[in-house]
Design a protein around this motif. Sequence first.
Motif, PDB file in Angstrom:
ATOM      1  N   ASP A 438       0.848  -1.178   0.000  1.00  0.00           N
ATOM      2  CA  ASP A 438       0.000   0.000   0.000  1.00  0.00           C
ATOM      3  C   ASP A 438       0.887   1.232   0.000  1.00  0.00           C
ATOM      4  OD1 ASP A 438      -2.378   1.324  -0.098  1.00  0.00           O
ATOM      5  OD2 ASP A 438      -3.043   0.817   1.915  1.00  0.00           O
ATOM      6  N   GLY A 439       0.292   2.404  -0.107  1.00  0.00           N
ATOM      7  CA  GLY A 439       1.060   3.637  -0.093  1.00  0.00           C
ATOM      8  C   GLY A 439       0.227   4.780   0.448  1.00  0.00           C
ATOM      9  N   ILE A 440       0.761   5.963   0.357  1.00  0.00           N
ATOM     10  CA  ILE A 440       0.013   7.164   0.746  1.00  0.00           C
ATOM     11  C   ILE A 440      -1.049   7.402  -0.328  1.00  0.00           C
ATOM     12  CG2 ILE A 440       0.171   9.654   1.109  1.00  0.00           C
ATOM     13  CD1 ILE A 440       3.074   9.186   2.039  1.00  0.00           C
ATOM     14  N   GLN A 441      -2.278   7.609   0.103  1.00  0.00           N
ATOM     15  CA  GLN A 441      -3.383   7.836  -0.825  1.00  0.00           C
ATOM     16  C   GLN A 441      -3.951   9.228  -0.629  1.00  0.00           C
ATOM     17  OE1 GLN A 441      -6.258   4.575  -0.953  1.00  0.00           O
ATOM     18  NE2 GLN A 441      -4.800   3.258   0.101  1.00  0.00           N
ATOM     19  N   ILE A 442      -4.387   9.832  -1.715  1.00  0.00           N
ATOM     20  CA  ILE A 442      -5.024  11.151  -1.660  1.00  0.00           C
ATOM     21  C   ILE A 442      -6.352  11.064  -2.404  1.00  0.00           C
ATOM     22  CG2 ILE A 442      -4.818  13.596  -2.240  1.00  0.00           C
ATOM     23  CD1 ILE A 442      -1.826  13.338  -2.001  1.00  0.00           C
ATOM     24  N   ASP A 443      -7.438  11.208  -1.681  1.00  0.00           N
ATOM     25  CA  ASP A 443      -8.790  11.092  -2.227  1.00  0.00           C
ATOM     26  C   ASP A 443      -9.691  12.118  -1.548  1.00  0.00           C
ATOM     27  OD1 ASP A 443     -11.006  10.244  -3.579  1.00  0.00           O
ATOM     28  OD2 ASP A 443     -11.340   8.467  -2.346  1.00  0.00           O
ATOM     29  N   PRO A 444     -10.284  13.084  -2.284  1.00  0.00           N
ATOM     30  CA  PRO A 444     -10.332  13.208  -3.740  1.00  0.00           C
ATOM     31  C   PRO A 444      -8.958  13.344  -4.379  1.00  0.00           C
ATOM     32  CG  PRO A 444     -11.934  14.672  -2.703  1.00  0.00           C
ATOM     33  CD  PRO A 444     -11.051  14.136  -1.613  1.00  0.00           C
ATOM     34  N   GLY A 445      -8.915  12.966  -5.654  1.00  0.00           N
ATOM     35  CA  GLY A 445      -7.648  12.921  -6.366  1.00  0.00           C
ATOM     36  C   GLY A 445      -7.016  14.283  -6.581  1.00  0.00           C
ATOM     37  N   LEU A 446      -5.763  14.266  -6.978  1.00  0.00           N
ATOM     38  CA  LEU A 446      -4.999  15.488  -7.185  1.00  0.00           C
ATOM     39  C   LEU A 446      -5.452  16.214  -8.447  1.00  0.00           C
ATOM     40  CD1 LEU A 446      -1.481  14.008  -6.381  1.00  0.00           C
ATOM     41  CD2 LEU A 446      -2.825  15.518  -4.898  1.00  0.00           C
ATOM     42  N   ASP A 447      -5.584  17.529  -8.344  1.00  0.00           N
ATOM     43  CA  ASP A 447      -5.953  18.326  -9.520  1.00  0.00           C
ATOM     44  C   ASP A 447      -4.899  18.201 -10.614  1.00  0.00           C
ATOM     45  OD1 ASP A 447      -8.249  19.215  -8.273  1.00  0.00           O
ATOM     46  OD2 ASP A 447      -7.300  21.033  -7.474  1.00  0.00           O
ATOM     47  N   LYS A 505      -0.310  18.883   0.347  1.00  0.00           N
ATOM     48  CA  LYS A 505      -1.430  18.277   1.073  1.00  0.00           C
ATOM     49  C   LYS A 505      -0.929  17.428   2.234  1.00  0.00           C
ATOM     50  CE  LYS A 505      -4.897  18.121  -2.635  1.00  0.00           C
ATOM     51  NZ  LYS A 505      -5.998  18.806  -1.899  1.00  0.00           N
ATOM     52  N   PHE A 506       0.139  16.703   2.015  1.00  0.00           N
ATOM     53  CA  PHE A 506       0.717  15.863   3.063  1.00  0.00           C
ATOM     54  C   PHE A 506       1.208  16.724   4.223  1.00  0.00           C
ATOM     55  CE2 PHE A 506       4.327  13.683   5.029  1.00  0.00           C
ATOM     56  CZ  PHE A 506       3.789  12.431   5.299  1.00  0.00           C
ATOM     57  N   ASN A 507       1.940  17.788   3.929  1.00  0.00           N
ATOM     58  CA  ASN A 507       2.500  18.646   4.979  1.00  0.00           C
ATOM     59  C   ASN A 507       1.416  19.378   5.763  1.00  0.00           C
ATOM     60  OD1 ASN A 507       5.121  17.908   4.342  1.00  0.00           O
ATOM     61  ND2 ASN A 507       5.454  19.627   2.951  1.00  0.00           N
ATOM     62  N   LYS A 508       0.316  19.691   5.088  1.00  0.00           N
ATOM     63  CA  LYS A 508      -0.787  20.387   5.751  1.00  0.00           C
ATOM     64  C   LYS A 508      -1.723  19.422   6.482  1.00  0.00           C
ATOM     65  CE  LYS A 508      -0.992  24.213   2.427  1.00  0.00           C
ATOM     66  NZ  LYS A 508      -1.820  24.860   1.362  1.00  0.00           N
ATOM     67  N   LYS A 509      -1.418  18.131   6.382  1.00  0.00           N
ATOM     68  CA  LYS A 509      -2.262  17.094   6.970  1.00  0.00           C
ATOM     69  C   LYS A 509      -3.700  17.226   6.479  1.00  0.00           C
ATOM     70  CE  LYS A 509       0.647  16.551  11.068  1.00  0.00           C
ATOM     71  NZ  LYS A 509       0.738  16.541  12.544  1.00  0.00           N
ATOM     72  N   ASP A 510      -3.818  17.433   5.183  1.00  0.00           N
ATOM     73  CA  ASP A 510      -5.122  17.567   4.536  1.00  0.00           C
ATOM     74  C   ASP A 510      -5.942  16.299   4.786  1.00  0.00           C
ATOM     75  OD1 ASP A 510      -7.032  17.293   2.076  1.00  0.00           O
ATOM     76  OD2 ASP A 510      -6.336  19.374   2.005  1.00  0.00           O
ATOM     77  N   PRO A 511      -7.250  16.431   5.054  1.00  0.00           N
ATOM     78  CA  PRO A 511      -8.077  15.240   5.323  1.00  0.00           C
ATOM     79  C   PRO A 511      -8.175  14.276   4.152  1.00  0.00           C
ATOM     80  CG  PRO A 511      -9.430  17.230   5.153  1.00  0.00           C
ATOM     81  CD  PRO A 511      -8.009  17.681   5.237  1.00  0.00           C
ATOM     82  N   SER A 512      -7.783  14.720   2.958  1.00  0.00           N
ATOM     83  CA  SER A 512      -7.824  13.832   1.793  1.00  0.00           C
ATOM     84  C   SER A 512      -6.679  12.826   1.789  1.00  0.00           C
ATOM     85  CB  SER A 512      -7.761  14.656   0.501  1.00  0.00           C
ATOM     86  OG  SER A 512      -6.521  15.333   0.400  1.00  0.00           O
ATOM     87  N   VAL A 513      -5.679  13.047   2.672  1.00  0.00           N
ATOM     88  CA  VAL A 513      -4.488  12.208   2.688  1.00  0.00           C
ATOM     89  C   VAL A 513      -4.654  11.057   3.670  1.00  0.00           C
ATOM     90  CG1 VAL A 513      -2.009  12.125   3.138  1.00  0.00           C
ATOM     91  CG2 VAL A 513      -3.012  14.148   2.049  1.00  0.00           C
TER      92      VAL A 513
END
Length: 520
Positions: A438-447, A505-513
Amino acid sequence: MKKWIKVSMVSVLAVSTLSACSKPQEAPTTQGSKPGEKAKFSVSMRTLAFNHVEKSPNINEDKWVKLLEQKTNTDLDIVLVPHKEFEQKMAQMFATNDIPDVVQGSGGTTGKEMAGSVQAGVFLPLDDLLQKYGQNLLKKIPKEAWQKETLNGKIYAIPEFLSNPSRRTTAIRKDLLDKAGLPIPKTVDEYLNVMRKFKEMGVENPYQGRENFKYADTFFGAYDAFPYLSMLTQQGDQIVPKFFNSDNMMKALQTYKTMFDEGLINKEFATINPTVYKNSVLAGKSGIWSMNANEALQWEQQLKANVPTAKIELIASPTGPDGKGGHYLYNSVTRAWFINKKAKNPEAIIKFYDWMLSDEAEKFFTFGVEGENYTTENGKINYKAPTDPAAVDEERYRQAFLWMVQDTTYNKGTLSMTEEGKKLMSVYDNMLAKEGRDGIQIDPGLDAYMKNPDITPASDTAPPVILQHMVKMVYGKEPISDWPKVLEEWKSKGGNDVIKEATEKFNKKDPSVTISMPRR
């Protein structure tokens, strides 16, 4: 509403055309106002390459659809969407505004096939309806699955879910392995040695290849080099795709090139489609392959029809330098059902899907019709799984395609009735639960992905610009040592923007991450 063309008697190609007919626009069908009147609604469903579905002259006249309608007091209009052209036909559907009452998506609200329709307000938020009419759904579907269907704090779809995300596995012809006198392989080198022996024994495809490395990606897992959507990782102070680990990626590619050069994988693997892939296995031409574990017993029955002595065994996937391996971990959602905001009676639709998680539904989809498919004696169900290939296809269709909301990890009802089934459940619980990447996931997807499809991966296929180089390197048309140049090409076509956005997004701890948890 405009009608989509249904399955033709001739071929799957007839399924593959969605067209706007010359009829005037109609309102979505729905339940009448009289008590007890059937709830009428249309629902689009991806064919999923199921033989029983794609060979049906008219799925709406299928006996299991009719029985389902009887049990749920519904009148369904199933609109089939061809598996291989799913994204294309879904985009066409939204472009023409020819949208059924219920639309099947592949996963979350931002899936590529949904073409931004959820954000555009095409579908109903379901929170209130679920509270009133969907208590089975709310109680039995895991929180993680509901999260995939949530956008801006509201639920927009009913998910079919997966409680164990490790679904794909490595299969081997155990009868051939026993004949070779070799133990079950564990490492990449041991796998290669088994394949070499299979080739000596005359096995046509010691490892069964397939186009785009789909269901043929076993060795990318050994090197933790899956080039997929869910496979982001931290490299220094950046979030990058895992294929940025050039050392691992080149080792994986070299493994496939070795297989290609030695004839351990079909020389035409890059053009082998899903049907040819499966038929090769069922004809007894394959030694090792990748598959969904929950289909192993059915495939074995179909294989035995051609090779009576054949035996399929699911084994741990090859391990790499870190001692780990396995296939990519699935999304917690396998299918999702979105309700058109124009549907006249969404309450009836919610009730229909809520019934899917009832005891009655489980018995119907698992075993079929009492007296015809099974008997009951002293409260115990007696059910014999079919062995005829067509009957196996029909069972799979009933248990997996028509059962629209369930835990798709495995069918506990049928598996618990046989020793083979119990063994398969043990594979899930004791082997697959411990492997997988597995890996780091971002959903919703990246623009940044949406700006250039050429650099954008899918759930289990590499970005087109990456994939073409992977194939060329295995075929020997490009040196594997050029992989760093491939990364530069990917970055130049928009990849730099992907890295920048993902890192922010990762550094901001965005909820999509979502940061993956290690397998136990």
